[in-house]
Design an enzyme around this catalytic site. Structure first.
Site, PDB file in Angstrom:
ATOM      1  N   GLU A  19       0.814  -1.224   0.000  1.00  0.00           N
ATOM      2  CA  GLU A  19       0.000   0.000   0.000  1.00  0.00           C
ATOM      3  C   GLU A  19       0.843   1.268   0.000  1.00  0.00           C
ATOM      4  OE1 GLU A  19      -4.343  -0.009   1.849  1.00  0.00           O
ATOM      5  OE2 GLU A  19      -2.815  -0.402   3.350  1.00  0.00           O
ATOM      6  N   GLU A  44     -12.998 -12.760   2.531  1.00  0.00           N
ATOM      7  CA  GLU A  44     -12.764 -13.492   1.274  1.00  0.00           C
ATOM      8  C   GLU A  44     -12.357 -14.956   1.428  1.00  0.00           C
ATOM      9  OE1 GLU A  44     -11.625 -10.308  -2.134  1.00  0.00           O
ATOM     10  OE2 GLU A  44     -10.034 -10.749  -0.711  1.00  0.00           O
TER      11      GLU A  44
END
Length: 464
Positions: free
Chosen positions: A238, A378
């Protein structure tokens, strides 16, 4: 060594192993654990060994007559003089005492042949431009690792030996009088709950956005490096290295990140920044310059550090941003494969891997927003693969509905200059220990967490 068309093999070694089995059939147990029929290059030797395997599995004696009968059933006995060859095999062996050396030789030649085969395939892939450059490198490394794993065959460890090894380790713990058996995290209560981060463990640190998981992971990485003189690899998918190091400066110097970024620092603060720089330069920390998002790239870079003896822990921010090259399944399947690969990598490198993870938005819809394992985003396999799962969550989200957390039980020195808030860390899974809830003060302006201490009950003096 014999050679046909440059293919490596040692026919004498193959014959020695087969002759030893005929002389001493009990050797079959040891040979089966290290060799399969494809490890024998000479077709005659391969067929005889395959016949021996069949006889052994069917609990039949391994001797000349039974081998010939089995070769008849395999319809290969007529291809050579079996009786004469078996006699030759036995005559080759003066003593079975050195059989294990010949077993290793046969295996080594089989590995060399497999290397040759794989490199021919890779050469063809390169010449035909079948894959891009990075994929070729990944395939090369994967093939080499597969071959290395096949070579490292090992026998069972008896309970006697296992008990001795573990007992000796326990004695070391007793002698050290140390509660931590792994890498110290710099957070005493977290160390007490986990006994430190253990080799081969996959630790998941999960939170919703803006709770401070990236900051916590940076604090964790610097603490591990500093407290243990350890080498730590940090992968951020990130943030840039510049952003990461600014946060480290902020935490080390107790300075607001915003002031560092815009240069609003007075002379005293610049001195503190200089001291922080000296402290950071002493740490053995490595940042990925390319911000690799492919699991194969991450694995390759970690292996490189490990081979240089410069890897004791890995931190990855964060799991859902990792890609799997060449995969076309749904995202849940990809995340499952990523988490499994990270666990296997932790075991292979024998280091703890801390991987950050997102939480599902469903946690925001509940009245009690304390995360649970099913909130991992997920993939349920993250929960299965992880040895430890930790959640960061704002205490304000659960304060009204929680009766189990009492703010009077903890205290903290408010030594920061910036704003702070309470963030709790919940250990929701701990394969080797107890579950726990640990309270922290998060100084967001200064990019650091401080663990809150448990208050000890006060003792009042009673009058005589």
């Amino acid at each position: 060594m014999n050679s046909t068309r440059g293919v490596p093999y040692n026919n004498d070694a193959e014959m020695y192993v087969l002759g030893s089995i005929i002389i001493e059939p009990d050797l079959m147990n040891a040979v089966m654990g290290k060799l399969n029929e494809d490890d024998f290059y000479n077709p005659q030797n391969r067929n005889i060994y395959q016949a021996m395997l069949t006889l052994f599995k069917n609990q039949q004696p391994i001797e000349a007559l039974t081998i010939i009968e089995e070769l008849d059933r395999m319809k290969v006995a007529h291809t050579f003089d079996v009786r004469g060859y078996i006699v030759e095999l036995v005559d080759t062996v003066p003593s079975t005492a050195t059989t294990y050396l010949y077993i290793d030789t046969v295996k080594e030649k089989a590995v060399e042949r497999e290397l040759l085969k794989n490199f021919k395939e890779l050469s063809e892939d390169i010449l035909t431009n079948k894959y891009d450059f990075n994929t070729i490198l990944d395939k090369t490394e994967d093939k080499l690792q597969d071959i290395i794993k096949k070579r490292k065959t090992s026998d069972f460890l008896t309970i006697e030996k296992a008990a001795t090894v573990v007992y000796d380790q326990i004695e070391k713990y007793v002698g050290n009088k140390n509660e931590i058996t792994g890498l110290a995290t710099g957070f005493p209560r977290l160390d007490k709950a986990t006994l430190g981060l253990q080799k081969g463990d996959l630790i998941i640190l999960a939170a919703r956005p803006s709770v401070g998981k990236s900051t916590f992971s940076l604090n964790l990485a610097t603490n591990i490096s500093e407290k243990n003189n350890a080498h730590v690899a940090f992968f951020s998918l990130e943030m840039s290295i510049e952003q990461l190091v600014m946060r480290l400066f902020s935490a080390k110097a107790y300075l607001k990140l915003s002031n560092i970024r815009n240069g609003f620092l007075n002379s005293k603060e610049l001195i503190r920044l200089g001291h922080a720089r000296q402290d950071l330069m002493k740490l053995n920390m490595y940042f990925d310059e390319t911000s690799s998002s492919d699991i194969n790239d991450i694995r390759a870079k970690c292996r490189k550090l490990k081979q240089a003896d410069q890897l004791d822990a890995v931190v990855i921010d964060y799991l859902q941003l990792i890609n799997v090259s060449g995969k076309r399944g749904n995202r849940q399947e990809e995340v499952s494969e990523i988490s499994r690969n990270l666990k296997l990598l932790a075991k292979e490198l024998d280091v703890p891997i801390v991987a950050l993870s997102q939480l599902s938005r469903l946690v925001e819809t509940r009245s009690d927003k304390r995360p649970v394992l099913s909130d991992l985003r997920e993939s349920g396999s993250i929960e299965q693969d992880a040895d430890i799962v930790m959640f960061l969550y704002p205490y304000s989200d659960v304060k009204e509905v929680s009766e189990s957390i009492d703010t009077t039980e903890v205290e903290v020195d408010n030594d920061g200059e910036g704003q702070s808030r309470r963030i709790d860390l919940l250990i929701a899974k701990n394969r080797q220990g107890a579950l726990s809830n640990i309270e922290y003060i998060f100084y967001g302006d200064e990019c650091r967490f401080k663990e809150m201490r448990v208050k000890r009950p006060s003792t009042k003096k009673t009058s005589a």
